[in-house]
Design an enzyme around this catalytic site. Structure first.
Site, PDB file in Angstrom:
ATOM      1  N   ARG A   1     -13.684  -5.789 -11.682  1.00 46.66           N
ATOM      2  CA  ARG A   1     -13.656  -5.051 -10.417  1.00 46.66           C
ATOM      3  C   ARG A   1     -14.180  -3.627 -10.627  1.00 46.66           C
ATOM      4  O   ARG A   1     -13.732  -2.920 -11.527  1.00 46.66           O
ATOM      5  CB  ARG A   1     -12.238  -5.040  -9.833  1.00 46.66           C
ATOM      6  CG  ARG A   1     -11.733  -6.428  -9.505  1.00 46.66           C
ATOM      7  CD  ARG A   1     -10.314  -6.432  -8.992  1.00 46.66           C
ATOM      8  NE  ARG A   1     -10.204  -5.816  -7.672  1.00 46.66           N
ATOM      9  CZ  ARG A   1      -9.056  -5.705  -7.004  1.00 46.66           C
ATOM     10  NH1 ARG A   1      -7.926  -6.165  -7.555  1.00 46.66           N
ATOM     11  NH2 ARG A   1      -9.025  -5.138  -5.813  1.00 46.66           N
TER      12      ARG A   1
ATOM     13  N   SER B   1       0.824  -1.209   0.000  1.00 44.81           N
ATOM     14  CA  SER B   1       0.000   0.000   0.000  1.00 44.81           C
ATOM     15  C   SER B   1       0.857   1.257   0.000  1.00 44.81           C
ATOM     16  O   SER B   1       0.592   2.209  -0.748  1.00 44.81           O
ATOM     17  CB  SER B   1      -0.920   0.007   1.229  1.00 44.81           C
ATOM     18  OG  SER B   1      -1.807  -1.083   1.199  1.00 44.81           O
TER      19      SER B   1
ATOM     20  N   ASP C   1      -7.734  -6.360   4.795  1.00 42.13           N
ATOM     21  CA  ASP C   1      -6.820  -7.365   4.254  1.00 42.13           C
ATOM     22  C   ASP C   1      -6.372  -8.372   5.305  1.00 42.13           C
ATOM     23  O   ASP C   1      -5.754  -9.387   4.967  1.00 42.13           O
ATOM     24  CB  ASP C   1      -5.605  -6.692   3.618  1.00 42.13           C
ATOM     25  CG  ASP C   1      -5.943  -6.063   2.269  1.00 42.13           C
ATOM     26  OD1 ASP C   1      -7.003  -6.400   1.701  1.00 42.13           O
ATOM     27  OD2 ASP C   1      -5.154  -5.238   1.771  1.00 42.13           O
TER      28      ASP C   1
ATOM     29  N   ASN D   1     -16.936  -5.086   1.398  1.00 49.38           N
ATOM     30  CA  ASN D   1     -15.987  -4.750   0.332  1.00 49.38           C
ATOM     31  C   ASN D   1     -15.100  -5.922  -0.060  1.00 49.38           C
ATOM     32  O   ASN D   1     -14.474  -5.897  -1.126  1.00 49.38           O
ATOM     33  CB  ASN D   1     -15.112  -3.563   0.747  1.00 49.38           C
ATOM     34  CG  ASN D   1     -15.803  -2.235   0.491  1.00 49.38           C
ATOM     35  OD1 ASN D   1     -16.717  -2.153  -0.324  1.00 49.38           O
ATOM     36  ND2 ASN D   1     -15.375  -1.195   1.187  1.00 49.38           N
TER      37      ASN D   1
END
Length: 420
Positions: free
Chosen positions: A125, A27, A297, A320
């Site tokens: 997506r 990230s 995550d 999500n």
């Protein structure tokens, strides 16, 4: 290179101990790469992740005129001109969600046309909410299916000074807009709306990285940020280890009663998934309900760990997860039920893991479909530490964020049987 078709984990039968450093944060690496590419001058990113996702970002930036050198396995040296150039061909970003969302917004700063595309998984997506938000600024952007490919005709100029976006959607949309905003031609505000505000920790990561590269961004309310059109300046930037990757090592430690030194204390992480450490430390007495909205995550790790918990666990706030690299709620339920029918079930967008400590030490041959999702593969490998017969399909998909994962576990004492 030939991909390994499947990998069977051999339960070690002993505590896993040793030193195992997680790689740099995906990230943070992809945020830093983009910001360094938007800056004028040379930036040095150390401790960075080199993986499929970060290579897609780096290659896309190169295609847009940014010079990127890689002097070693954890460093990027990035030289930008202060403005991205139109690429000569569509940007192919595989199934890299951060790169796709971030570059879609950044393309608005290019004087020309940019097409952002990906593989067959990325083309499923959603990106429509980001596209709609960009249109409110007068940006010419189209995504015919609501998913990539996306065509952006950029000018670097905006026709509005405020964006309101549903805070329950992917935080990557918000991060993409924030990073774009500092390169625009006017100050503007980004406001989250709606009842469910998800993954604020990742937005904090974004604003911290922006400030490190010279941007002026201020949080004016709990759900509003004001960004000045400062542009970015080159900087030397240290990428911290990946907290999501660390969750697998923390879980492996508690599952086997081992002692794994990650080289960094759990409270040194700024990433939201580090919150999972306190949950993992409670094993085998995980709470009856875990809200995964702020550590999305880490949910696959916790869900597999929950299979060995003393009591059932319900995971909430995880809607999500259905639009990640795969439908992770479905993948987790499916995989757990392959191990033992009835071990998990979906209830709306919640996941309920019934838990069964008696699974430990049993031989329960089960082929786990990773759905080419790195987090599904790495999480279910944890089950193989305690159950004989766990086989991971497409284990090489871990290259997306943790290329050395299987070698890291092997160095701690895990062995495998593979079949090409």
């Amino acid at each position: 290179m030939t991909r390994t078709a499947k990998l069977t984990i051999i339960p070690p039968g002993k505590p896993l101990s040793g030193r195992a450093m997680p790689p740099g944060s995906k990230s943070i690496t992809n945020r830093a790469l983009l910001l360094a590419g938007l800056a004028k001058g040379t930036s040095r990113l150390t401790g960075a992740l080199k993986s499929d996702d970060t290579r897609y970002m780096a290659d896309a930036l190169r295609a847009m005129g940014v010079s990127i050198d890689e002097p070693d396995d954890t460093t990027f040296v990035v030289t930008g001109s202060g403005r991205l150039q139109p690429p000569k061909a569509p940007l192919f970003l595989g199934n890299a969600g951060t790169a796709t969302r971030f570059l879609t917004a950044a393309a608005a700063l290019v004087d020309g046309t940019v097409v952002v595309d990906g593989d067959e998984h990325m083309r499923k997506r959603p990106i429509g909410p980001l596209v709609e938000a960009m249109r409110t600024l007068g940006i010419d952007v189209t995504a015919e299916t609501g998913c990539p490919p996306v065509t952006v005709k950029g000018t670097g100029r905006f026709q509005a000074d405020r964006i309101r976006i549903d805070g329950g959607l992917s935080s990557q949309y918000v991060s993409a807009l924030l990073m774009m905003a500092a390169g625009g031609d006017r100050p503007f505000d980004i406001e989250l709306v709606g009842e469910d505000i998800g993954a604020l920790g990742y937005i904090d990561l974004t604003t911290a990285a922006m400030k490190a590269f010279g941007a002026k961004v201020e949080k004016t309310s709990p759900v509003t940020w004001r960004v000045e059109p400062t542009g970015y300046r080159a900087a030397d930037f240290i990428v911290e280890p990946d907290a999501s990757a660390a969750t697998y090592l923390w879980a492996a430690e508690v599952l086997t009663g081992g002692a794994i030194d990650l080289g960094v204390p759990s409270d040194a992480f700024s990433q939201p998934d580090a919150r999972a450490y306190d949950m993992i430390a409670r094993f085998p007495q995980l709470p009856a309900e875990i809200d995964g909205s702020q550590m999305q995550d880490a949910v696959p790790t916790l869900a597999v760990l929950a299979a060995f918990n003393e009591t059932p666990v319900r995971f909430v706030g995880i809607a999500n997860l259905r639009v990640k690299e795969c439908d992770r709620i479905r993948a987790l339920s499916s995989g757990l039920n392959r191990i033992r029918p009835g071990l998990a079930r979906e209830e709306g967008d919640d996941l309920i893991v019934k838990s069964d400590p008696a699974l430990v030490g049993k031989r329960l041959p089960a082929e786990i479909d990773s759905f080419a999702d790195h987090r599904i593969a790495m999480s279910f490998a944890l089950a193989g530490l305690k159950i004989d017969g766990i086989t991971i399909l497409d284990p090489d998909c871990v290259g997306k964020t943790f290329p050395a994962y299987w070698r890291t576990l092997a160095a701690l004492g895990v062995t495998y049987q593979d079949k090409d």
